[in-house]
Design an enzyme around this catalytic site. Structure first.
Site, PDB file in Angstrom:
ATOM      1  N   GLU A   8      -1.675  14.530  13.099  1.00 36.68           N
ATOM      2  CA  GLU A   8      -1.807  15.873  12.520  1.00 36.68           C
ATOM      3  C   GLU A   8      -1.261  15.906  11.093  1.00 36.68           C
ATOM      4  O   GLU A   8      -1.919  16.376  10.168  1.00 36.68           O
ATOM      5  CB  GLU A   8      -1.070  16.897  13.394  1.00 36.68           C
ATOM      6  CG  GLU A   8      -1.711  17.152  14.745  1.00 36.68           C
ATOM      7  CD  GLU A   8      -3.022  17.921  14.638  1.00 36.68           C
ATOM      8  OE1 GLU A   8      -3.277  18.529  13.570  1.00 36.68           O
ATOM      9  OE2 GLU A   8      -3.800  17.901  15.604  1.00 36.68           O
ATOM     10  N   SER A  31       0.833  -1.202   0.000  1.00 31.13           N
ATOM     11  CA  SER A  31       0.000   0.000   0.000  1.00 31.13           C
ATOM     12  C   SER A  31       0.872   1.259   0.000  1.00 31.13           C
ATOM     13  O   SER A  31       1.621   1.477  -0.952  1.00 31.13           O
ATOM     14  CB  SER A  31      -0.976  -0.055   1.186  1.00 31.13           C
ATOM     15  OG  SER A  31      -2.074   0.781   0.990  1.00 31.13           O
ATOM     16  N   HIS A  68      -7.040  -6.444   0.749  1.00 29.03           N
ATOM     17  CA  HIS A  68      -5.954  -5.481   0.563  1.00 29.03           C
ATOM     18  C   HIS A  68      -4.698  -5.919   1.316  1.00 29.03           C
ATOM     19  O   HIS A  68      -3.585  -5.727   0.850  1.00 29.03           O
ATOM     20  CB  HIS A  68      -6.425  -4.103   1.033  1.00 29.03           C
ATOM     21  CG  HIS A  68      -5.418  -3.013   0.885  1.00 29.03           C
ATOM     22  ND1 HIS A  68      -4.792  -2.722  -0.316  1.00 29.03           N
ATOM     23  CD2 HIS A  68      -4.908  -2.123   1.788  1.00 29.03           C
ATOM     24  CE1 HIS A  68      -3.952  -1.704  -0.147  1.00 29.03           C
ATOM     25  NE2 HIS A  68      -4.012  -1.333   1.111  1.00 29.03           N
TER      26      HIS A  68
END
Length: 312
Positions: free
Chosen positions: A229, A133, A288
């Site tokens: 963040e 990924s 996946h």
């Protein structure tokens, strides 16, 4: 669209007796030696890694995890692959993940640069890059930028085409950021409380278990070890892939989950443009997370790919 990891183990006694070296090494800036490609001006970060010993004359296998993951995702696979192949095996925490440093630059160029600093210092050039990924995109970019570093490439259920899984990944990050994590409670109780808080947004218990692997305790305070963040700010960029003009001509395997929709037939032309030697192989009944859904099939495919290319 995301199929998350389920817990699984390689049976005891099936793993080699390799002892890992765990560290985060300071790395010097490494500019590209191939026509200026790969030099983004980003100073590499000292990534955290595990290195399992093996035959130094063979290219090492380097595993790169996906978004919200860490090097521990490949612990059992790494040990089994040492025994299967006799090679050294490296697992690495990407920047902003696991035990690696946090940094506001979450670009694939920066993650590629981190590896350009680390791999030569460990004497692992050239190596076999196996990326899942997000880690697969990092591996692809490094191969395209620095083909001298990558002896061959395995991209696991990802392509050089942008991914569009929708807004729910952002909602997962928001739910993790909003979690009210109490102090001075046992880790098991903290996990249970946070699991309950996440359940309103993250309905699948398997996904919550995976996200909770990032909950850590330091001096009685619980926090997330992933840089939420920065990942929130750069999520759109993480789901794309940097435009590339040059190709990587080394041996390449795209290993795709049969139940996953990440790599579509419409992606194949771009795969073959950038990776002209690419083989595309599907693992039946895998989502996946091919390496956790079907670990034996995953290891068989990677081992066969290595053996095939080693033949005279």
């Amino acid at each position: 669209m995301f199929h998350w990891a389920r817990a699984w183990r390689v049976p005891r006694g099936k793993l080699g007796a390799s002892s890992p070296r765990c560290s985060a090494v300071p790395v010097a800036f490494s500019s590209s030696r191939s026509s200026g490609r790969g030099n983004t001006g980003t100073r590499p970060l000292p990534l955290s890694y595990n290195l399992l010993d093996g035959e130094a004359t063979l290219p090492a296998i380097v595993f790169l995890h996906g978004l919200f993951g860490s090097k521990t995702n490949f612990n059992s696979i790494a040990k089994a692959m040492v025994q299967r192949t006799g090679r050294r095996v490296l697992t690495v925490d990407a920047r902003n993940h696991g035990d690696s440093p946090h940094h506001p630059d979450a670009s694939y160029e920066a993650m590629s640069q981190d590896l350009q600093g680390l791999l030569p210092q460990l004497g692992l050039v050239p190596c076999v890059l196996v990326g899942h990924s997000m880690g697969g995109k990092t591996a692809m970019l490094l191969a395209l930028q620095r083909p001298d570093v990558v002896e061959r490439l395995v991209a696991v259920d990802i392509s050089p085409i942008g991914t569009t899984p929708g807004s729910y990944l952002g909602s997962y990050i928001a739910a993790m950021k909003a979690a009210d994590i109490p102090e001075k409670v046992p880790h098991s109780q903290a996990r249970k409380l946070v699991d309950e808080q996440l359940s309103a947004t993250v309905k699948d218990p398997a996904i919550r278990r995976f996200l909770l692997t990032n909950l850590v305790e330091v001096d009685g305070r619980f926090s997330w070890r992933v840089n939420l963040e920065t990942l929130a700010q750069h999520l759109d960029k993480i789901l794309t892939f940097p435009q590339q003009l040059e190709s990587y001509s080394g041996p390449t395997l795209f290993l795709i989950g049969g139940n996953s929709s990440y790599v579509r037939p419409s992606h194949h032309s771009e795969i073959r443009r950038l990776f002209p030697q690419a083989q595309i192989q599907t693992v039946p009944n895998a989502g996946h997370w091919v390496h956790s859904d079907k670990p034996q099939d995953f290891m068989d495919a990677v081992s066969s790919f290595l053996a095939e290319e080693m033949a005279p």
